[in-house]
Scaffold this motif. Structure first.
Motif, short mmCIF file in Angstrom:
data_model
loop_
_atom_site.label_atom_id
_atom_site.label_comp_id
_atom_site.label_asym_id
_atom_site.label_seq_id
_atom_site.Cartn_x
_atom_site.Cartn_y
_atom_site.Cartn_z
N LYS A 2 -7.11 -52.12 -37.51
CA LYS A 2 -6.53 -53.22 -36.74
C LYS A 2 -7.62 -54.21 -36.30
O LYS A 2 -7.40 -55.42 -36.33
N ASN A 3 -8.80 -53.69 -35.93
CA ASN A 3 -9.90 -54.56 -35.50
C ASN A 3 -10.40 -55.42 -36.65
O ASN A 3 -10.74 -56.59 -36.46
N VAL A 4 -10.46 -54.85 -37.85
CA VAL A 4 -10.92 -55.61 -39.01
C VAL A 4 -9.96 -56.75 -39.31
O VAL A 4 -10.38 -57.88 -39.58
N LEU A 6 -7.99 -58.19 -37.17
CA LEU A 6 -8.11 -59.15 -36.07
C LEU A 6 -9.34 -60.05 -36.26
O LEU A 6 -9.25 -61.28 -36.10
N VAL A 7 -10.47 -59.46 -36.63
CA VAL A 7 -11.68 -60.25 -36.87
C VAL A 7 -11.46 -61.19 -38.06
O VAL A 7 -11.88 -62.35 -38.03
N ARG A 8 -10.81 -60.70 -39.09
CA ARG A 8 -10.52 -61.55 -40.25
C ARG A 8 -9.65 -62.74 -39.87
O ARG A 8 -9.91 -63.87 -40.28
N GLU A 9 -8.64 -62.50 -39.05
CA GLU A 9 -7.75 -63.58 -38.62
C GLU A 9 -8.49 -64.60 -37.75
O GLU A 9 -8.31 -65.81 -37.91
#
Length: 56
Positions: A2-4, A6-9
């Motif tokens: 989920k963090n990846v 979120l960072v991508r977005e």
């Protein structure tokens, strides 16, 4: 995971906004450059007319 995502977005959103701001500022700079160039040409033309330059 989920963090990846979120960072991508956040990364994609930042570059979307950066591109728009860059294009907007680029066109502002280019329009001021064109306006200044036009004033320089107009000044040179008026200067040549007032000094009696022969346009042959």
């Amino acid at each position: 995971m989920k963090n990846v995502l979120l960072v991508r977005e956040i990364y994609l959103e930042a570059f979307r906004n950066l591109g728009h701001a860059f294009v907007k500022s680029f066109f502002k700079v280019m329009s001021w450059f064109c306006f200044a160039s036009f004033l320089i040409v107009l000044y040179a033309f008026v200067f040549r007319i007032t000094t009696g330059f022969a346009f042959d």
